[in-house]
Design an enzyme around this catalytic site. Sequence first.
Site, PDB file in Angstrom:
ATOM      1  N   ASN A  10      15.951   0.115 -25.277  1.00 12.54           N
ATOM      2  CA  ASN A  10      15.137   0.947 -26.218  1.00 12.54           C
ATOM      3  C   ASN A  10      14.426   2.044 -25.468  1.00 12.54           C
ATOM      4  O   ASN A  10      13.390   1.693 -24.791  1.00 12.54           O
ATOM      5  CB  ASN A  10      14.340   0.230 -26.987  1.00 12.54           C
ATOM      6  N   TRP A  11      14.905   3.400 -25.478  1.00 11.84           N
ATOM      7  CA  TRP A  11      13.887   4.215 -24.585  1.00 11.84           C
ATOM      8  C   TRP A  11      12.825   4.683 -24.992  1.00 11.84           C
ATOM      9  O   TRP A  11      12.012   5.490 -24.638  1.00 11.84           O
ATOM     10  CB  TRP A  11      15.025   5.680 -24.242  1.00 11.84           C
ATOM     11  N   LYS A  12      12.315   4.216 -26.398  1.00  7.61           N
ATOM     12  CA  LYS A  12      11.277   4.635 -27.297  1.00  7.61           C
ATOM     13  C   LYS A  12      10.949   6.325 -26.994  1.00  7.61           C
ATOM     14  O   LYS A  12      12.113   6.962 -27.169  1.00  7.61           O
ATOM     15  CB  LYS A  12       9.850   4.110 -26.395  1.00  7.61           C
ATOM     16  N   HIS A  97      10.925  -2.227 -35.510  1.00  5.70           N
ATOM     17  CA  HIS A  97      10.138  -2.643 -34.038  1.00  5.70           C
ATOM     18  C   HIS A  97       8.741  -2.729 -34.335  1.00  5.70           C
ATOM     19  O   HIS A  97       7.939  -1.983 -35.168  1.00  5.70           O
ATOM     20  CB  HIS A  97      10.647  -1.386 -33.184  1.00  5.70           C
ATOM     21  N   GLY A 173       5.704  -4.271 -23.251  1.00  2.00           N
ATOM     22  CA  GLY A 173       5.264  -3.401 -22.165  1.00  2.00           C
ATOM     23  C   GLY A 173       3.956  -3.992 -21.661  1.00  2.00           C
ATOM     24  O   GLY A 173       3.347  -3.149 -20.821  1.00  2.00           O
ATOM     25  N   SER A 213       9.129  -7.245 -22.100  1.00  2.00           N
ATOM     26  CA  SER A 213       8.742  -7.663 -20.674  1.00  2.00           C
ATOM     27  C   SER A 213      10.110  -8.223 -19.970  1.00  2.00           C
ATOM     28  O   SER A 213       9.950  -8.667 -18.882  1.00  2.00           O
ATOM     29  CB  SER A 213       7.532  -8.062 -20.124  1.00  2.00           C
TER      30      SER A 213
HETATM   31  C1  PEP Z   1      10.638  -3.046 -26.716  1.00  2.00           C
HETATM   32  O1  PEP Z   1      10.047  -1.926 -27.126  1.00  2.00           O
HETATM   33  O2  PEP Z   1      11.626  -3.093 -27.396  1.00  2.00           O
HETATM   34  C2  PEP Z   1      10.632  -3.791 -25.481  1.00  2.00           C
HETATM   35  C3  PEP Z   1      11.123  -4.988 -25.385  1.00  2.00           C
HETATM   36  O3  PEP Z   1       9.750  -3.421 -24.178  1.00  2.00           O
HETATM   37  P1  PEP Z   1       9.469  -3.758 -23.004  1.00  2.00           P
HETATM   38  O4  PEP Z   1      11.002  -4.178 -22.690  1.00  2.00           O
HETATM   39  O5  PEP Z   1       8.935  -2.577 -22.257  1.00  2.00           O
HETATM   40  O6  PEP Z   1       8.318  -4.777 -22.942  1.00  2.00           O
END
Ligand code: PEP
Length: 252
Positions: A10-12, A97, A173, A213
Amino acid sequence: MARKIMIAGNWKMNGLSADGLELAKAIKAEVKLKKRNCEFVVCPPFTLLGTIKKALKGSRIVLGAQDCHFDEKGAHTGDISPLMLLDMGCTYVILGHSERRTDHGETDELVSKKAKAAHKAGLKTIICIGETLAQRESGETIDVCSKQILGSVPDDATAVDTVIAYEPVWAIGTGKTPTTQDVEEVHAAVRKVLAKKLGRAQANKMRILYGGSVKPSNAKELLSLPDVDGGLIGGASLKAGDFLAIADNAGC
Ligand code: PEP
């Protein structure tokens, strides 16, 4: 029942044309390096879907988007319909999400409506659920996740058109992760609720990803648990090496 591991990035809201293209090419090259038995999905922002689709041509990595509207077309300024995503070459769309639930007030009801529309258009969905820190600390995790599953997953969802992603909000995150015992407990509970809602056969075949994370160093312990069928990766999906190291450590 063997469920194919999914590694989804998920590049957001990250990536301009040049760096997005570079990242997609690097992921494609890394995926090619060895025989892999998982399904790879990359979900760039809407603006990069066309560019990334072209860059991934000839690879087995499929494209996903990060949201969609529930209508096919019409007066919804700034929104994107499931058919538009399909037209851009998407196979998947992430829905519900926690950042959309928080930033845009998305409810379970809305997520379900979007999911139904996405399935009708021929897209597969990755439906996200997960508790906040306050909910975890007050012992509500299983109740919250069960309610989100019951409300966000359409009644006619199948293991072919739907993937669930359990993402504790407080782990996204932050560098923090639940214990493997906690992840296992939630995934098993989610599968039970799916069985109640969709029947045991679909529930046993449906993939439940863990997200929050995930990085190369914790991928093995988090993603190789019995009811965990892969990962939804945010920050670490922006580095091809880390994304593929996660897949390696997840056993694919
Ligand atoms: C996400 O936003 O779907 C996610 C899992 O982010 P991260 O891996 O950065 O915690």
